[in-house]
Motif scaffolding. Structure first.
Motif, PDB file in Angstrom:
ATOM      1  N   MET A  87       0.839  -1.186   0.000  1.00 55.70           N
ATOM      2  CA  MET A  87       0.000   0.000   0.000  1.00 55.70           C
ATOM      3  C   MET A  87       0.881   1.245   0.000  1.00 55.70           C
ATOM      4  O   MET A  87       1.758   1.392   0.843  1.00 55.70           O
ATOM      5  N   VAL A  88       0.620   2.145  -0.930  1.00 61.02           N
ATOM      6  CA  VAL A  88       1.379   3.384  -1.079  1.00 61.02           C
ATOM      7  C   VAL A  88       0.401   4.561  -0.992  1.00 61.02           C
ATOM      8  O   VAL A  88      -0.244   4.890  -1.959  1.00 61.02           O
ATOM      9  N   ALA A  89       0.173   5.179   0.128  1.00 60.75           N
ATOM     10  CA  ALA A  89       0.773   5.009   1.445  1.00 60.75           C
ATOM     11  C   ALA A  89      -0.372   4.831   2.436  1.00 60.75           C
ATOM     12  O   ALA A  89      -1.493   5.233   2.164  1.00 60.75           O
ATOM     13  N   SER A  90      -0.078   4.286   3.609  1.00 60.41           N
ATOM     14  CA  SER A  90      -1.128   3.936   4.553  1.00 60.41           C
ATOM     15  C   SER A  90      -1.426   5.019   5.575  1.00 60.41           C
ATOM     16  O   SER A  90      -2.517   5.069   6.135  1.00 60.41           O
ATOM     17  N   ALA A  91      -0.468   5.901   5.864  1.00 62.70           N
ATOM     18  CA  ALA A  91      -0.628   6.857   6.959  1.00 62.70           C
ATOM     19  C   ALA A  91      -0.557   8.305   6.507  1.00 62.70           C
ATOM     20  O   ALA A  91      -0.545   9.215   7.334  1.00 62.70           O
ATOM     21  N   VAL A 121      -2.235   2.294  -4.604  1.00 62.57           N
ATOM     22  CA  VAL A 121      -2.033   3.686  -4.221  1.00 62.57           C
ATOM     23  C   VAL A 121      -3.348   4.257  -3.709  1.00 62.57           C
ATOM     24  O   VAL A 121      -4.359   4.201  -4.400  1.00 62.57           O
ATOM     25  N   PHE A 122      -3.326   4.803  -2.493  1.00 64.06           N
ATOM     26  CA  PHE A 122      -4.461   5.549  -1.951  1.00 64.06           C
ATOM     27  C   PHE A 122      -4.108   7.029  -2.038  1.00 64.06           C
ATOM     28  O   PHE A 122      -3.046   7.440  -1.573  1.00 64.06           O
ATOM     29  N   THR A 123      -4.982   7.837  -2.591  1.00 66.82           N
ATOM     30  CA  THR A 123      -4.685   9.264  -2.692  1.00 66.82           C
ATOM     31  C   THR A 123      -5.954  10.102  -2.729  1.00 66.82           C
ATOM     32  O   THR A 123      -7.032   9.603  -3.061  1.00 66.82           O
ATOM     33  N   LYS A 124      -5.817  11.372  -2.399  1.00 67.01           N
ATOM     34  CA  LYS A 124      -6.860  12.372  -2.597  1.00 67.01           C
ATOM     35  C   LYS A 124      -6.363  13.428  -3.580  1.00 67.01           C
ATOM     36  O   LYS A 124      -6.960  14.483  -3.717  1.00 67.01           O
ATOM     37  N   SER A 125      -5.266  13.149  -4.241  1.00 68.01           N
ATOM     38  CA  SER A 125      -4.561  14.170  -5.001  1.00 68.01           C
ATOM     39  C   SER A 125      -4.829  14.084  -6.502  1.00 68.01           C
ATOM     40  O   SER A 125      -5.217  13.050  -7.022  1.00 68.01           O
TER      41      SER A 125
END
Length: 313
Positions: A87-91, A121-125
């Motif tokens: 996971m990129v990134a968890s925190a 990848v988790f993002t709000k960007s």
């Protein structure tokens, strides 16, 4: 209370890291995670990564300047022949504005690809658009997830003032799906009395369909002492009638809130999540992760043949 998380732009600082890839567990998911940055400038009121162990989370962003070198070394020395998705990134958000300056996420992704490591990848960007081609060339081994809270700009500006508008994120998602990259949206968190209305959920799910997404899922906000303090201000700023008292009913607590996490009551949770999942299915999308995101065999065939430098350009 206004200094709880509305305190101006974050400062940037570099640091060295001894280790970058770590085990990661959330609910029933067990895997690995990397965080090229520590801290985040999105300033989301509901953020779970803030707490006593990270008092500067909103105000100081640490860039782990040696992240890609450390990741390369750890993968070269990996004890197993296979590896779980990373996971990129968890925190934090790996594509927060600091990435424009440091490019650490891009470098780490190149290292993951070098070793045939699957990643999420988790993002709000929207900054991730710069790496569209990088992810496209690895589209059978990655999954890009945007975390969307609301399409309502009035709410976004209060709840997560450092994030881009949802409309901008959906535009970037469309470019990724058009390029054949598997993408999803995590409606997280669904905030009681703020983003849980039929209109709000419908707007998000409909936008997912229009962006060509296949996977959508969501979760309700959990409360914690610091999150509750910020949420009380949100409820006041948004002028939610009797918001604080209604939260005590939804989450079954009395102040002071003294618990690590408090979940919404089961009846409310089932109603909201059921409504979300029904909408997702009605648009022909799926609730959950793609099946192909599983362990892979690490590729170490290049070791001794290629220097790390060529992957950091």
């Amino acid at each position: 209370m206004s200094d709880l998380w509305y305190s101006g732009a974050a400062t940037l600082e570099e640091k060295k890291s001894k280790s970058i890839i770590h085990p990661f567990t959330v609910k029933s998911y067990n895997g690995l995670a990397i965080n090229p940055y520590q801290g985040c400038g999105h300033r989301c009121a509901y953020c779970y990564a803030t707490y006593e162990w990270s008092p500067e989370f909103y105000d100081k962003i640490y860039a782990k300047s040696n992240a890609s070198e450390v990741l390369d070394r750890q993968l070269a020395e990996w004890k197993s022949d296979t590896i779980e998705p990373v996971m990129v990134a968890s925190a934090t958000d790996a594509y927060q504005p600091a990435e424009l300056r440091y490019g650490l996420t891009r470098r780490c992704v190149k290292v993951l690809q070098k070793y045939n490591v699957p990643y999420i990848v988790f993002t709000k960007s929207v900054i991730i658009e710069r790496d569209l081609e990088l992810h496209r060339q690895y589209r059978d081994n990655c999954f890009i997830i945007w975390s969307i809270t609301t399409c309502n700009e009035k709410i976004r500006r209060v709840v997560e003032p450092g994030t881009p508008p949802a409309s901008k994120m959906f535009q970037v998602m469309k470019k990724f799906t058009d390029a054949g990259v598997c993408c999803g949206v995590y409606v997280d968190p669904i905030i009681p009395l703020v983003t849980d209305s039929d209109e709000d959920l419908e707007a998000v799910v409909r936008s997912c369909k229009e962006a060509g997404l296949r996977y959508v899922f969501g979760a309700l906000m959990r409360l914690r002492t610091d999150i509750w303090e910020r949420m009380k201000l949100v409820l006041r700023l948004l002028e939610i009638p009797d918001g604080i008292e209604k939260y005590k009913q939804i989450y079954n607590f009395e102040e002071p809130l003294d618990a690590n996490y408090v979940a919404a009551n089961r009846r409310y949770a089932e109603k909201i999540i059921g409504s979300l999942e029904d909408r997702i299915k009605s648009y022909g999308m799926e609730c959950g992760f793609p099946d192909y995101m599983g362990p892979r065999r690490i590729d170490r065939s290049h070791l001794g043949q290629t220097t790390l430098h060529s992957y950091l350009v």
